[in-house]
Design a protein around this motif. Structure first.
Motif, PDB file in Angstrom:
ATOM      1  N   SER A 141       0.803  -1.229   0.000  1.00  0.00           N
ATOM      2  CA  SER A 141       0.000   0.000   0.000  1.00  0.00           C
ATOM      3  C   SER A 141       0.834   1.276   0.000  1.00  0.00           C
ATOM      4  O   SER A 141       0.360   2.335   0.418  1.00  0.00           O
ATOM      5  N   TRP A 168      -5.560   5.503  -7.876  1.00  0.00           N
ATOM      6  CA  TRP A 168      -6.023   6.735  -7.241  1.00  0.00           C
ATOM      7  C   TRP A 168      -5.721   7.949  -8.119  1.00  0.00           C
ATOM      8  O   TRP A 168      -4.781   7.945  -8.904  1.00  0.00           O
ATOM      9  N   TRP A 202      -9.963   4.432  -2.947  1.00  0.00           N
ATOM     10  CA  TRP A 202      -9.985   3.030  -2.521  1.00  0.00           C
ATOM     11  C   TRP A 202     -11.400   2.610  -2.145  1.00  0.00           C
ATOM     12  O   TRP A 202     -11.875   1.518  -2.507  1.00  0.00           O
ATOM     13  N   ASN A 249      -9.567  -0.282   4.356  1.00  0.00           N
ATOM     14  CA  ASN A 249      -9.967  -0.714   3.027  1.00  0.00           C
ATOM     15  C   ASN A 249      -9.525  -2.105   2.607  1.00  0.00           C
ATOM     16  O   ASN A 249     -10.013  -2.618   1.598  1.00  0.00           O
ATOM     17  N   HIS A 313      -8.190  -5.473  -7.911  1.00  0.00           N
ATOM     18  CA  HIS A 313      -8.078  -4.054  -8.236  1.00  0.00           C
ATOM     19  C   HIS A 313      -7.105  -3.791  -9.385  1.00  0.00           C
ATOM     20  O   HIS A 313      -6.054  -4.444  -9.488  1.00  0.00           O
TER      21      HIS A 313
END
Length: 337
Positions: A141, A168, A202, A249, A313
């Motif tokens: 992350s 993002w 997220w 998340n 993702h």
């Protein structure tokens, strides 16, 4: 008619930037547009300056400084439009910077947020730290951008000229459909500043929405206009907030695993600051971790029903960017494997 768009600039003692960049924003080529400055209880004469020199700009005043996240939440409660653009006060825009992004977002109902190409205002052929060509997360992350790995900034040679789904979008020039802003509740005010846009993206991705990078529009960001890069408070916010958004998340078991490793990596940074004579930054990391641990219960209550795994993702680099950069000496996004 084009969808209605509200450009919202959150200001705190930013008179100089408003004077420099607001004229260009007022010249934006879009026919269904309102321009708003939300003032976060500035102590300079920003508001008086706006009233005297930019009478067409709507001013919304907050009663105190709520930070980036809380400040925008307060202001956008009082704004109606199909799209919100959260724009930093230290951003120079080009005339046709809005329509390409809106057109891209209108093409797919699942696109919730997007950003244009973001380059450095002081060297307009170079990508800028806070966004570049779209944001990614690594396996632990750690956020980074196409066109910018740590302190290495690529020049724009057209290598990122395609539209692309990313993880993002940068808060420096953040486009979002207002219905999705309202659905998610906006930014997490407890983050105050830094990584709040990553958290929002997220949460949107966990709901099945897309975050996009639009290569056909570009803006130029000064960077560090509100909080300088070499600032212990910024370091504190980054270390604390990154752990918080992981807890919020990621799936529960995955969060425990990745946070544990991430805190170990942060400990290496702690030693680096200590050994390079930066005790304030060492304390910032310590404080960030301590406040993350103190807020575990509060953060846990913010977890939603759906937390998707990384494998679901788009915009994830499934290795460590720290290892790639510092050990393997990879300096360009295109060379990540």
């Amino acid at each position: 008619m084009n969808p209605s768009v509200a450009i919202v600039i959150l200001n705190w003692n930013g008179k100089a930037y408003l004077n420099q960049f607001l004229p260009g924003i007022l010249s934006s080529e879009y026919d269904n547009l309102q321009i708003i400055v939300g003032d976060n209880a500035s102590t300079d004469d920003s508001v008086e300056f706006l009233e005297q020199n930019f009478p067409t700009v709507k001013i919304i005043k907050n009663d105190q400084n709520y930070g980036f996240a809380g400040g925008y939440n307060k202001v956008l409660e009082r704004v109606e439009a199909d799209y919100f653009i959260l724009l930093n006060s230290d951003v120079e825009v080009t005339p046709n910077w809005i329509k390409p992004v809106i057109s891209l977002m209108e093409s797919d109902a699942q696109i919730a947020a997007a950003q244009p190409k973001i380059k450095w205002q002081l060297n307009k052929n170079q990508f800028e730290y806070a966004g570049a060509a779209g944001g990614y997360l690594d396996i632990y992350s750690f956020p980074f951008c196409r066109g910018r790995l740590f302190n290495v900034y690529e020049h724009d040679n057209g290598q990122y000229n395609e539209q692309k789904e990313v993880f993002w979008a940068s808060g420096a020039a953040f486009f979002i459909k207002s219905k999705y802003w309202k659905e998610t509740g906006g930014l997490d005010a407890d983050l105050f500043a830094h990584m709040e846009e990553i958290d929002l993206c997220w949460r949107l991705k966990n709901l099945g929405y897309k975050i996009m990078y639009c290569a056909d529009a570009e803006v130029y960001h000064v960077g560090g206009g509100t909080l300088q890069t070499e600032n212990p408070f910024k370091t504190y916010l980054n270390f604390r907030n990154n752990l918080i958004i992981m807890q919020k998340n990621l799936p529960a078991g995955d969060a425990v695993f990745r946070i544990t490793i991430r805190m170990f990596i942060d400990f290496i940074a702690w030693w680096h600051f200590l050994l390079t004579g930066k005790p304030k930054f060492t304390m910032a990391v310590t404080k960030g971790h301590w406040h993350f641990l103190k807020s575990l219960s509060k953060t846990n209550k913010k977890r939603k029903v759906v937390q998707k795994t990384y494998s679901e993702h788009t915009g994830v680099y499934h290795n460590s960017i720290v290892w790639a950069f510092f050990i393997k000496k990879i300096r360009y996004f295109s060379r990540l494997t």
